[in-house]
Scaffold this motif. Structure first.
Motif, PDB file in Angstrom:
ATOM      1  N   PRO A 142       8.302   1.872  -2.652  1.00 42.51           N
ATOM      2  CA  PRO A 142       8.664   1.860  -1.226  1.00 42.51           C
ATOM      3  C   PRO A 142       7.545   2.481  -0.384  1.00 42.51           C
ATOM      4  O   PRO A 142       7.031   3.537  -0.722  1.00 42.51           O
ATOM      5  CB  PRO A 142       9.918   2.741  -1.169  1.00 42.51           C
ATOM      6  N   HIS A 143       7.184   1.778   0.679  1.00 42.44           N
ATOM      7  CA  HIS A 143       6.132   2.275   1.574  1.00 42.44           C
ATOM      8  C   HIS A 143       6.239   1.531   2.901  1.00 42.44           C
ATOM      9  O   HIS A 143       6.897   0.501   2.984  1.00 42.44           O
ATOM     10  CB  HIS A 143       4.741   2.009   0.973  1.00 42.44           C
ATOM     11  N   SER A 144       5.590   2.065   3.931  1.00 37.63           N
ATOM     12  CA  SER A 144       5.394   1.256   5.136  1.00 37.63           C
ATOM     13  C   SER A 144       3.889   1.105   5.288  1.00 37.63           C
ATOM     14  O   SER A 144       3.124   1.917   4.766  1.00 37.63           O
ATOM     15  CB  SER A 144       6.047   1.914   6.356  1.00 37.63           C
ATOM     16  N   ASP A 145       3.463   0.044   5.944  1.00 39.74           N
ATOM     17  CA  ASP A 145       2.033  -0.247   5.996  1.00 39.74           C
ATOM     18  C   ASP A 145       1.342   0.606   7.065  1.00 39.74           C
ATOM     19  O   ASP A 145       1.800   0.654   8.199  1.00 39.74           O
ATOM     20  CB  ASP A 145       1.798  -1.737   6.289  1.00 39.74           C
ATOM     21  N   GLY A 146       0.248   1.238   6.664  1.00 40.74           N
ATOM     22  CA  GLY A 146      -0.504   2.066   7.629  1.00 40.74           C
ATOM     23  C   GLY A 146      -1.448   1.208   8.452  1.00 40.74           C
ATOM     24  O   GLY A 146      -2.643   1.464   8.502  1.00 40.74           O
ATOM     25  N   VAL A 200      10.139   0.172   6.022  1.00 40.33           N
ATOM     26  CA  VAL A 200       9.864   0.579   4.638  1.00 40.33           C
ATOM     27  C   VAL A 200      10.258  -0.598   3.753  1.00 40.33           C
ATOM     28  O   VAL A 200      11.338  -1.171   3.912  1.00 40.33           O
ATOM     29  CB  VAL A 200      10.672   1.843   4.259  1.00 40.33           C
ATOM     30  N   HIS A 201       9.349  -0.988   2.859  1.00 38.00           N
ATOM     31  CA  HIS A 201       9.636  -2.131   1.990  1.00 38.00           C
ATOM     32  C   HIS A 201       9.136  -1.858   0.578  1.00 38.00           C
ATOM     33  O   HIS A 201       8.357  -0.925   0.345  1.00 38.00           O
ATOM     34  CB  HIS A 201       9.013  -3.414   2.571  1.00 38.00           C
ATOM     35  N   ARG A 202       9.577  -2.671  -0.356  1.00 35.43           N
ATOM     36  CA  ARG A 202       9.184  -2.528  -1.760  1.00 35.43           C
ATOM     37  C   ARG A 202       9.312  -3.886  -2.425  1.00 35.43           C
ATOM     38  O   ARG A 202       9.894  -4.820  -1.849  1.00 35.43           O
ATOM     39  CB  ARG A 202      10.090  -1.518  -2.474  1.00 35.43           C
ATOM     40  N   MET A 216      -2.532  -9.344   4.488  1.00 31.92           N
ATOM     41  CA  MET A 216      -3.721  -9.172   5.334  1.00 31.92           C
ATOM     42  C   MET A 216      -3.419  -7.982   6.227  1.00 31.92           C
ATOM     43  O   MET A 216      -2.615  -8.085   7.167  1.00 31.92           O
ATOM     44  CB  MET A 216      -3.956 -10.417   6.180  1.00 31.92           C
ATOM     45  N   ARG A 217      -4.039  -6.862   5.903  1.00 35.70           N
ATOM     46  CA  ARG A 217      -3.726  -5.612   6.603  1.00 35.70           C
ATOM     47  C   ARG A 217      -4.750  -5.361   7.708  1.00 35.70           C
ATOM     48  O   ARG A 217      -5.924  -5.127   7.413  1.00 35.70           O
ATOM     49  CB  ARG A 217      -3.737  -4.470   5.600  1.00 35.70           C
ATOM     50  N   SER A 218      -4.285  -5.372   8.935  1.00 30.31           N
ATOM     51  CA  SER A 218      -5.185  -5.219  10.080  1.00 30.31           C
ATOM     52  C   SER A 218      -5.063  -3.856  10.735  1.00 30.31           C
ATOM     53  O   SER A 218      -3.958  -3.428  11.065  1.00 30.31           O
ATOM     54  CB  SER A 218      -4.833  -6.227  11.167  1.00 30.31           C
TER      55      SER A 218
END
Ligand SMILES: O=C(O)CCC(=O)C(=O)O
Ligand SMILES: [Fe+2]
Length: 219
Positions: A142-146, A200-202, A216-218
Motif C-alpha cells: 500500500p502506498h500513494s504516489d509521490g 492509497v493503492h496496492r 508514468m510518474r510525473s
C-alpha cells in the motif's frame, strides 16, 4: 499501447541473466533508482514485493540513461518513446480539466505549470507473476504516489489493483482492452488543499494470472 505492453511482457519473460544486464544494482551490489530489479534491501527482515520492475527516467529527454533501457525486444525503446510523447497531452488535458473542476480560470498556471518545462517523468514497468500463495505476499505494498499525477497503463484483462477508501479496499475492475487510469499524486493533493485526494493503492497477486502495468510518474 499494444506494442508497448507486448514489448514489456517479452522483456520480463527473458531469463534473469539477460534482464540483469539492465540491473538496478551497480556492480551487482550498489542500489540505484533506475534499472531492472526490486526494492533496495535494507534489512534481512524486509518483505519484498512479489513483482519485478524496470524504472527509467524518460523526461526530460536529455536526461535519459539509455544504457539501462532494454534493447530486447527491439521495439521496446521506440514504443516507450512514442508513449512518453503521447502521455504529455493526456497529462496536460487532465490537469487542465482538474483546474476547471477546482473553479480556477487561467488553468495552466495552476496545475500544468507546476510541472514546469523540464518536468521529470519516470516510467515504472511492473510485472507481477502469479504466486502459489497470494495470501502471503503483496504485488506492491500500500502506498500513494509521490507525484503530481500518474498515468497508469494497465494491460488488457489485468486485475489485482485495489484502492483504499475509508478503510475498505476496493478492486479496480479489469478491462477487455488496455486501459489508462489516472492517479492523483500527493503533490496535487497538497496543491489543491486536499480537494483532490491522492489514493492509497496496492496490488494483490493472483495464483493463476500475471499482471502487467506501466506507471508514468510525473513530477
Ligand atoms: O500495477 C499497478 O497497477 C500499480 C502500480 C503502482 O501503483 C505504481 O507503480 O506506483
Ligand atoms: Fe502507485
Amino acid at each position: 499501447m499494444d506494442e508497448l505492453m507486448s514489448a514489456s511482457k517479452e522483456f520480463f519473460r527473458q531469463p534473469l541473466q539477460m534482464k540483469r544486464e539492465f540491473s538496478n544494482l551497480n556492480d551487482g551490489e550498489q542500489f540505484r533508482a533506475e534499472g531492472y530489479g526490486n526494492d533496495k534491501v535494507r534489512s534481512k527482515d524486509q518483505i519484498l514485493d512479489w513483482s519485478d520492475w524496470i524504472y527509467l527516467k524518460v523526461e526530460p529527454e536529455d536526461e535519459r540513461n539509455l544504457a539501462l533501457w532494454p534493447k530486447h525486444p527491439s521495439s521496446f525503446r521506440d514504443a516507450l518513446h512514442e508513449f512518453v510523447v503521447r502521455c504529455r497531452r493526456v497529462k496536460r488535458d487532465v490537469l487542465r480539466a482538474m483546474a476547471r473542476i477546482a473553479g480556477l480560470d487561467d488553468d495552466d498556471q495552476h496545475f500544468v505549470d507546476q510541472l514546469g518545462g523540464r518536468a521529470t517523468v519516470h516510467a515504472r514497468f511492473n510485472y507481477y507473476p502469479p504466486c502459489p500463495r497470494p495470501d502471503l505476499v503483496m504485488g506492491i505494498k500500500p502506498h500513494s504516489d509521490g507525484t503530481v499525477i500518474t498515468v497508469l497503463l494497465v494491460a488488457r484483462g489485468a486485475d489485482g489493483l485495489q484502492v483504499l477508501r475509508y478503510g475498505v479496499w476496493y478492486s479496480v475492475p479489469s478491462s477487455s482492452t488496455h486501459a489508462l487510469l489516472i492517479n492523483v499524486g500527493e503533490s496535487t493533493e497538497v496543491m489543491s488543499n486536499g480537494m483532490f485526494r491522492s489514493p492509497v493503492h496496492r496490488v494483490v497477486n493472483s495464483a493463476e494470472k500475471e499482471r502487467i502495468s506501466l506507471a508514468m510518474r510525473s513530477g
